[in-house]
Design an enzyme around this catalytic site. Structure first.
Site, short mmCIF file in Angstrom:
data_model
loop_
_atom_site.label_atom_id
_atom_site.label_comp_id
_atom_site.label_asym_id
_atom_site.label_seq_id
_atom_site.Cartn_x
_atom_site.Cartn_y
_atom_site.Cartn_z
N ARG A 1 -1.81 -9.50 23.28
CA ARG A 1 -2.61 -10.71 23.50
C ARG A 1 -3.42 -10.63 24.80
O ARG A 1 -2.90 -10.25 25.85
CB ARG A 1 -1.72 -11.95 23.48
CG ARG A 1 -1.16 -12.15 22.07
CD ARG A 1 -0.33 -13.38 21.97
NE ARG A 1 -1.08 -14.57 21.70
CZ ARG A 1 -0.95 -15.71 22.36
NH1 ARG A 1 -0.13 -15.80 23.38
NH2 ARG A 1 -1.64 -16.77 22.02
N GLU B 1 -3.21 -28.27 18.66
CA GLU B 1 -2.50 -28.54 19.91
C GLU B 1 -3.26 -29.50 20.84
O GLU B 1 -2.72 -30.52 21.26
CB GLU B 1 -2.23 -27.22 20.62
CG GLU B 1 -1.57 -27.39 21.96
CD GLU B 1 -1.36 -26.06 22.68
OE1 GLU B 1 -1.61 -25.01 22.08
OE2 GLU B 1 -0.94 -26.10 23.85
N GLU C 1 -8.46 -14.84 18.12
CA GLU C 1 -7.35 -15.75 17.81
C GLU C 1 -7.90 -17.18 17.80
O GLU C 1 -8.42 -17.66 18.81
CB GLU C 1 -6.25 -15.61 18.87
CG GLU C 1 -5.08 -16.55 18.64
CD GLU C 1 -3.96 -16.38 19.68
OE1 GLU C 1 -3.56 -15.23 19.96
OE2 GLU C 1 -3.49 -17.40 20.20
N LYS D 1 3.08 -11.02 23.73
CA LYS D 1 2.54 -11.83 24.83
C LYS D 1 3.24 -11.34 26.09
O LYS D 1 4.46 -11.45 26.22
CB LYS D 1 2.86 -13.30 24.58
CG LYS D 1 2.50 -14.24 25.73
CD LYS D 1 2.79 -15.71 25.34
CE LYS D 1 2.51 -16.69 26.46
NZ LYS D 1 2.79 -18.08 26.07
N GLU E 1 -14.56 -34.80 20.40
CA GLU E 1 -15.08 -34.39 21.71
C GLU E 1 -15.66 -35.60 22.45
O GLU E 1 -15.45 -35.78 23.65
CB GLU E 1 -16.18 -33.33 21.51
CG GLU E 1 -16.78 -32.83 22.80
CD GLU E 1 -17.92 -31.84 22.55
OE1 GLU E 1 -18.66 -32.01 21.57
OE2 GLU E 1 -18.04 -30.89 23.34
N ASP F 1 -8.04 -22.23 26.83
CA ASP F 1 -6.91 -22.38 25.92
C ASP F 1 -7.18 -23.42 24.84
O ASP F 1 -6.64 -24.53 24.92
CB ASP F 1 -5.68 -22.80 26.74
CG ASP F 1 -4.39 -22.66 25.95
OD1 ASP F 1 -4.45 -22.13 24.84
OD2 ASP F 1 -3.34 -23.07 26.47
N GLU G 1 2.29 -16.93 31.38
CA GLU G 1 3.14 -18.12 31.28
C GLU G 1 4.62 -17.77 31.36
O GLU G 1 5.44 -18.23 30.55
CB GLU G 1 2.83 -18.90 30.00
CG GLU G 1 1.38 -19.35 29.95
CD GLU G 1 1.00 -20.20 28.74
OE1 GLU G 1 1.65 -20.07 27.70
OE2 GLU G 1 0.05 -20.99 28.87
C1 GCV Z 1 3.05 -20.11 22.55
C2 GCV Z 1 -0.76 -22.47 25.31
C3 GCV Z 1 0.28 -23.28 24.62
C4 GCV Z 1 1.61 -22.56 24.58
C5 GCV Z 1 1.39 -21.21 23.90
C6 GCV Z 1 0.36 -20.45 24.71
C7 GCV Z 1 0.04 -19.11 24.07
O1 GCV Z 1 -0.48 -22.38 26.66
O2 GCV Z 1 0.41 -24.52 25.23
O3 GCV Z 1 2.51 -23.34 23.86
O4 GCV Z 1 2.59 -20.50 23.83
O5 GCV Z 1 -0.85 -21.20 24.75
O6 GCV Z 1 -0.95 -19.03 23.37
O7 GCV Z 1 0.77 -18.18 24.28
#
Ligand code: GCV
Length: 837
Positions: A338, A412, A406, A301, A531, A384, A305
């Protein structure tokens, strides 16, 4: 007499079902009923002949013995040479040809595929499980056992299976300290205190679950990677995990940090084109492969972020990917780069900014510039893992670059372990979506990501799993179906959601038709239900995106740089992503698809607000206005979960007590949360739009009495943030060290009533509650649930239903709260309704 017998049997049923923890998931091999067991005992030969010595084949042998013993109470004899007696023969085609050519299958079998055949030779009957490689033998064995468990005939087998794609892998977001980012089933099965766990038997058991689905790779640390994973001291830890998974043919991968040349290698740069950095990655790869010769490769990654990436040194993603991929190449390693690259500091005031554009904008011009062992790992949607997103346009864009999809198994944004949401129907919608990437041929996402459309040599599926140490792996028995479904789809994305869920239910809860029908129905409708009460019409999940991603917080998405905007305000709602007037995202699709998303008229209702900003009075294709749809769907969603609770109750005695009670508690909790979502989202949109609900429900809750309007002793009124998280925007809380009461007057008719107490159960304390009716104590409990919130908000909002109380006019209903540590015994409201049961 028959009726009496039936009655006795029914009475006996619950006690026969022993408690199960869910640990064995779909590999329980529970004893079959007598009639089925007799049928299979005749059909299953008494001898297992094992022709290979490879580890996965030995695992297949053990699994066969275990499965047959469990389901049929028979222990077959294990032999290594074919004699004339009836037997199950397992081995590769080459091994079978050598040992018993008359049993070998004709034609070829592809890598990891298998054939299951019944062969009659010299008067004896053989079940032959043959494959091109040892993994195929293992997968064929699981398929054979599955047939018995679900009640399929094995009398005349003649079947060949080929996996749809070579890469069927799992990712874990486990940190080396044992915590898991977005894990809801307990701590890591791999790590504790910076090392591999002492006891890795759980990992081996997990490997068995994965292998049963044909999953053949697993990355074992967070993509937000700790650089230490590449340090020489850590390599033995990786090797230990790899060893624990090896019996099941599951390769280990690791996530790496792009800055490692500096942090671990002591270099002054991590510029991928710097010769010292190239040498670092090469030496690292050589070193790791010495410790783990069958390592699958790396995941990265970068530039996302806060993770460092090539942009920091003015290089492209291709520069970055190729240097590392070349280091892995001599070892056969693959590199997963990624596609989740975006800027989380975007200016929200600029209406042209759009996070959804990021993957395409970052990778389109690099198509063809990546080495052939690089795979761009693309999330199903452009944002996401939201409750609904269109397929990422990047799938239809890359022609000369390997890609994999993916999918997120850990829930989540999908209610985490507390809500049942079966994700296979959602995944299938994306996988089956035709990206119109080549004229005249069908180009669904599943074909693109497996390389079939543009003749790439490889591709496939990766699922973010994040199981934990809890016995049920995910903290919710029904969530296991998502791992099962992911694996089955990765093997064969043409299976229907119904096929998958019925199969899973039979294996996990048995073949009772009522059990299968009920559970399958809950699971199959659960995504739409979720949903409906979270974010319909493409609004996305409407959860607290800057917090725990669990409870409702409509505005959390707005006015920040994260780009999960829905642009809801007083005038309208939705994000204009058209090319004509919006961000241009719709134009990232191929023309035929872009045409669908470009206009309000053509966009399917389910994605309307993802693609367009419209007034609340905009009519949907059904003729309903957007605002009324929002109101209605939230009521429908909450009602559906209430129905799930009742449906589940009908399974009492048909499912073992432990799992019955666990799922019942989970569904009841979900039903309570669905009401919080319903009221919060509807309340928020009512306040914004000022358009009343045509059916008069929103803002009008018969039988509800707000805590802030009660007669309070000790309790103080609190304005809750976000306001929609509490009914009437307020709650009451009790200062530490006190005992507080909220008293309500009952003025209805005398009769039997249920009282619902809505309180806040945060996770940093265990407050006590008592309910009294005119002085008589009728219930008490503690707020000790495992919830993901430390605050008085929608995530901690909980409910207690006190059933069947005799109330008379003038009765005083008193709720007493005693705080503990950070938990303030906070109350939102009570509701009084005629008793249901
Ligand atoms: C592992 C989202 C999640 C993050 C995750 C990120 C990713 O933002 O909230 O926790 O990080 O996706 O897929 O890298």
């Amino acid at each position: 007499m028959r009726r009496v017998l039936c009655l006795i049997l029914l009475l006996l049923l619950p006690s026969v079902l022993h408690a199960e923890s869910g640990y064995d998931a779909w590999l329980r091999y529970a004893p079959l009923d007598d009639v089925s067991a007799r049928r299979y005992r005749d059909a299953v030969p008494p001898v297992v002949i094992v022709l290979g010595a490879e580890t996965p084949i030995q695992s297949a042998r053990d699994e066969l013995v275990r499965g047959i013993k469990g389901m049929l109470n028979r222990t077959p004899r294990v032999e290594s040479r074919v004699s004339g007696d009836a037997a199950i023969v397992i081995g590769t085609v080459t091994q079978i040809r050598q040992a018993a050519p008359q049993l070998a299958p004709a034609g070829s079998i592809e890598t990891d595929g298998f054939s299951l055949r019944t062969v009659r030779a010299n008067g004896a009957r053989f079940v032959v499980i043959a494959a091109q490689n040892d993994l195929g033998v293992l997968y064929g064995t699981f398929a054979f056992l599955r047939k018995i468990a679900v009640g399929e005939s094995i009398a005349d087998l003649d079947q060949k299976e080929t996996p749809y794609s070579p890469i069927r892998w799992i990712n874990h977001w486990d940190n080396l300290d044992g915590s898991i980012e977005r894990g809801y089933g307990g701590r890591s099965i791999f790590w504790e205190n910076g090392r591999a766990r002492q006891d890795l038997s759980r990992v081996t058991d997990y490997g068995r679950l994965l292998a049963s689905l044909g999953i053949n790779g697993c990355s074992i640390n967070n993509v937000n990677a700790d650089p230490r994973v590449l340090s020489p001291e850590f390599l033995p830890q990786i090797a230990r995990v790899a060893e624990a998974l090896r019996p099941w043919g599951v390769k280990v991968l690791i996530s790496v940090d792009f800055g490692s040349p500096r942090t671990i290698g002591g270099l002054t740069t991590f510029d991928p084109l710097d010769p010292s950095v190239i040498a670092f990655w090469k030496n690292k790869a050589d070193e790791i492969y010495r410790a783990v010769p069958d390592l699958g490769g790396f995941v990265l990654k970068a530039d996302s972020e806060g993770r460092i990436g090539p942009s920091a040194v003015g290089r492209t993603h291709a520069d970055a990917a190729n240097v590392i991929a070349r280091a892995l190449k001599p070892h056969g390693g693959l590199f997963f780069y990624r596609g989740f690259v975006y800027d989380n500091r975007m200016d929200w005031r600029n209406l042209k900014n759009d996070r959804a554009r990021a993957a395409y904008d970052n990778f389109k011009d690099l198509d063809g510039k990546f080495d052939d062992n690089v795979f761009i790992q693309i999330k199903n949607g452009p944002i996401d893992f939201q409750v609904r997103e269109p397929a990422s346009p990047l799938f239809g864009t890359l022609e000369k670059t390997n890609q994999i999809i993916e999918l997120q198994i850990t829930q989540e944004y999908m209610g985490q372990a507390r809500h049942t949401v079966f994700l296979v129907p959602m995944w299938k919608e994306v996988l089956d979506f035709d990206m119109k990437a080549r004229p005249g041929v069908s180009t669904p996402v599943k074909a693109l990501v497996t390389g079939k459309t543009f003749n790439r040599s490889s591709g496939g599926f990766v699922g973010v799993s994040n199981v934990g140490l809890e016995e049920s792996w995910y903290g919710n028995q029904l969530s296991q179906a998502n791992l099962y479904g992911f694996g089955r789809l990765a093997w064969n994305p043409d299976l229907s959601s119904k096929q998958i869920v019925e199969e899973w239910t039979r294996l996990t809860f048995g073949n009772d038709p009522k059990v299968v029908e009920t559970i399958a129905n809950v699971q199959l409708t659960s995504w739409r239900t979720y949903e409906n009460y979270t974010g319909p019409l493409g609004l996305q999940t409407l959860t607290d995106i800057v917090g725990n991603h669990f409870g409702v917080a409509v505005e959390a998405s707005e006015r920040n740089g994260w780009g999960q905007w829905h642009r809801a305000d007083e005038q309208g709602v939705g994000m204009d992503r058209s090319a004509a007037t919006g961000t241009g995202f719709a134009g990232q699709y191929r023309p035929e698809v872009a045409k669908i998303y470009e206009t309000v008229e053509n966009t399917p209702d389910d994605l309307l607000l993802f693609m367009h900003h419209v007034p609340y009075t905009q009519k949907l294709k059904s003729g309903k206005t957007v605002i009324q749809y929002i109101y209605d769907s939230h009521y429908e969603g909450a009602e559906s979960v209430e129905k799930y609770v009742n449906d589940w109750k009908s399974l009492r005695g048909r499912v073992d007590d432990r799992r019955y009670e666990e799922v019942l508690a989970q569904l009841k909790y979900q039903a309570g949360q669905a009401i919080v979502w319903r009221d919060a989202v509807n309340g928020w949109f009512y306040k914004a739009s000022k358009i009343p609900d045509a059916r008069g429900r929103v803002g009008n809750y018969p039988g509800r009495f707000e805590a802030e309007a009660a007669s309070l002793t000790g309790y103080r009124v609190l304005s809750v943030t976000p306001f929609e998280a509490a009914s009437g925007e307020k709650a009451v809380e009790c200062p530490a060290g006190n005992t507080c009461t909220a008293a309500f007057k009952f003025n209805g008719q005398a009769g039997w009533y249920d009282i619902t107490v809505r309180y806040f159960d945060v996770n940093n304390g265990i407050a006590r509650y008592r309910v009294r009716v005119s002085g008589q104590m009728v219930d008490e409990w503690t707020g000790a649930d495992r919830v993901p919130s430390r605050r008085v908000d929608s995530g901690s909002s909980a409910r207690r239903i006190v059933e069947g109380l005799a109330l008379r006019p003038g009765d005083e209903i008193q709720i007493e709260g005693i705080p503990n540590e950070g938990e303030t015994a906070a109350l939102d409201y009570i509701e009084i309704h005629p008793a249901v049961n």
